[in-house]
Design an enzyme around this catalytic site. Structure first.
Site, PDB file in Angstrom:
ATOM      1  N   ASN A  13       0.875  -1.174   0.000  1.00  0.00           N
ATOM      2  CA  ASN A  13       0.000   0.000   0.000  1.00  0.00           C
ATOM      3  C   ASN A  13       0.915   1.227   0.000  1.00  0.00           C
ATOM      4  OD1 ASN A  13      -1.792   2.069   0.453  1.00  0.00           O
ATOM      5  ND2 ASN A  13      -2.234   1.505   2.582  1.00  0.00           N
ATOM      6  N   LYS A  15       0.143   4.257  -0.254  1.00  0.00           N
ATOM      7  CA  LYS A  15      -0.481   5.469   0.309  1.00  0.00           C
ATOM      8  C   LYS A  15      -0.226   6.646  -0.651  1.00  0.00           C
ATOM      9  CE  LYS A  15       0.286   3.498   4.803  1.00  0.00           C
ATOM     10  NZ  LYS A  15       0.129   3.659   6.232  1.00  0.00           N
ATOM     11  N   HIS A  99      -9.510   1.332   4.818  1.00  0.00           N
ATOM     12  CA  HIS A  99      -8.223   1.536   5.502  1.00  0.00           C
ATOM     13  C   HIS A  99      -8.445   2.505   6.670  1.00  0.00           C
ATOM     14  CE1 HIS A  99      -4.112   2.688   6.342  1.00  0.00           C
ATOM     15  NE2 HIS A  99      -3.749   1.584   5.702  1.00  0.00           N
ATOM     16  N   GLU A 101      -6.804   4.895   7.739  1.00  0.00           N
ATOM     17  CA  GLU A 101      -6.554   6.311   7.442  1.00  0.00           C
ATOM     18  C   GLU A 101      -7.778   6.951   6.779  1.00  0.00           C
ATOM     19  OE1 GLU A 101      -2.836   5.691   5.407  1.00  0.00           O
ATOM     20  OE2 GLU A 101      -1.927   5.112   7.321  1.00  0.00           O
ATOM     21  N   GLU A 171      -5.517  -4.918  10.532  1.00  0.00           N
ATOM     22  CA  GLU A 171      -4.491  -3.890  10.694  1.00  0.00           C
ATOM     23  C   GLU A 171      -4.734  -3.119  11.983  1.00  0.00           C
ATOM     24  OE1 GLU A 171      -2.529  -2.861   6.755  1.00  0.00           O
ATOM     25  OE2 GLU A 171      -4.174  -1.478   7.013  1.00  0.00           O
ATOM     26  N   GLY A 177       2.406   2.129  10.572  1.00  0.00           N
ATOM     27  CA  GLY A 177       3.361   3.225  10.389  1.00  0.00           C
ATOM     28  C   GLY A 177       4.095   3.616  11.665  1.00  0.00           C
ATOM     29  N   SER A 217       3.355  -2.368  10.175  1.00  0.00           N
ATOM     30  CA  SER A 217       4.818  -2.406  10.336  1.00  0.00           C
ATOM     31  C   SER A 217       5.418  -3.768  10.013  1.00  0.00           C
ATOM     32  CB  SER A 217       5.214  -1.943  11.747  1.00  0.00           C
ATOM     33  OG  SER A 217       4.768  -0.620  11.970  1.00  0.00           O
TER      34      SER A 217
END
Ligand code: PEP
Length: 257
Positions: A13, A15, A99, A101, A171, A177, A217
């Protein structure tokens, strides 16, 4: 749990990173380092404007291209949106929905995520449904219930014929991250619970075919121990997928698993 029904998927991904002009260099480095056997699937989910350049640059590389979001609408007056049909037209094979985010920064609800997932399926694109708890929820002992509700709501109304192709990515938000990976045991506990929920929703046989990924991660060093777990069928990789050699290492770990 027998994993023979499920081909591991390592999906990057990107991003909001990289430019189309960087695509060629990325692919040539990745191709040199990559050992992708037919037993493993690879994908890179990239920003919309990069899709044509990535498709052109990948040549005969078996890694497929995915998108990171999609509109829940088919077509029409939805300024700024990109439809599933447009993605299919560009040869996109996978689409991420939900996701964290997008849930956090764009207020996406489970109901919207579900509509996006159904839109992808209608366009014959394989959806990757992201679920995962916050640190507060984990510390409060709510992880399994919260993730279960995201899975149940996100997979509402999936037609029977499409059920085994959906992919769920666990996730944990606190691991995305941050460099703080869930332990293989923590990840397995939740991925195992997701499979049990899939069994309740769709039946045990279908649940045996659905891939459940871990994301947060994951890197070349920790991939092997995560991928060895019985209910972890691959990874959704953020930061490490931007580095071709590291991404190749993770795919290497999946090959050896
Ligand atoms: C992600 O954003 O899906 C992700 C897993 O990111 P990272 O690997 O950087 O934690």
């Amino acid at each position: 749990m027998d994993k023979t029904n499920r081909k591991p998927l390592i999906a990057g991904n990107w991003k909001m990173n990289k430019l189309a002009s960087e695509a060629l260099g990325f692919w040539s480095q990745l191709r040199q380092a990559l050992k992708l056997t037919p037993e493993v699937e690879g994908a890179l989910c990239v920003p919309f404007p990069l899709i044509p350049a990535m498709q052109a640059a990948r040549g005969d590389c078996p890694i497929r291209i995915g998108a990171q979001d999609v509109s829940s609408h088919e077509a029409g007056a939805y300024t700024g949106e990109v439809s599933a049909a447009m993605l299919a037209d560009l040869g996109v094979a996978y689409g991420i929905v939900g996701h964290s985010e997008r849930r956090t920064y764009h207020g996406e609800t489970d109901a919207l995520v579900n509509q996006k997932l159904l839109a992808l399926l209608r366009a014959d694109i394989t959806p990757i449904l992201c679920v995962g708890e916050s640190l507060e929820q984990r510390d409060g002992g709510q992880t399994l219930d919260f993730v279960e509700s995201q899975v149940r709501n996100g997979l509402k109304d999936v037609p029977e014929a499409e059920r085994s192709r959906v992919i769920v990515a666990y996730e944990p938000i606190w691991a995305i991250g941050t460099g703080r990976t869930a332990t293989a045991e923590q990840a397995q506990e939740v991925c195992g619970h997701i499979r049990a929920v899939l069994g309740e929703l769709f039946g045990a046989e279908t649940a045996r075919h659905i891939r459940v990924l871990y994301g947060g991660s994951m890197n070349g060093k920790n991939a092997a121990s995560l991928l060895a777990k019985p209910d972890i069928d691959g990874g959704l990789i953020g930061g490490a997928s931007l580095k071709p050699l590291e991404f190749a290492d993770i795919i290497g770990a999946a090959n050896e698993g």
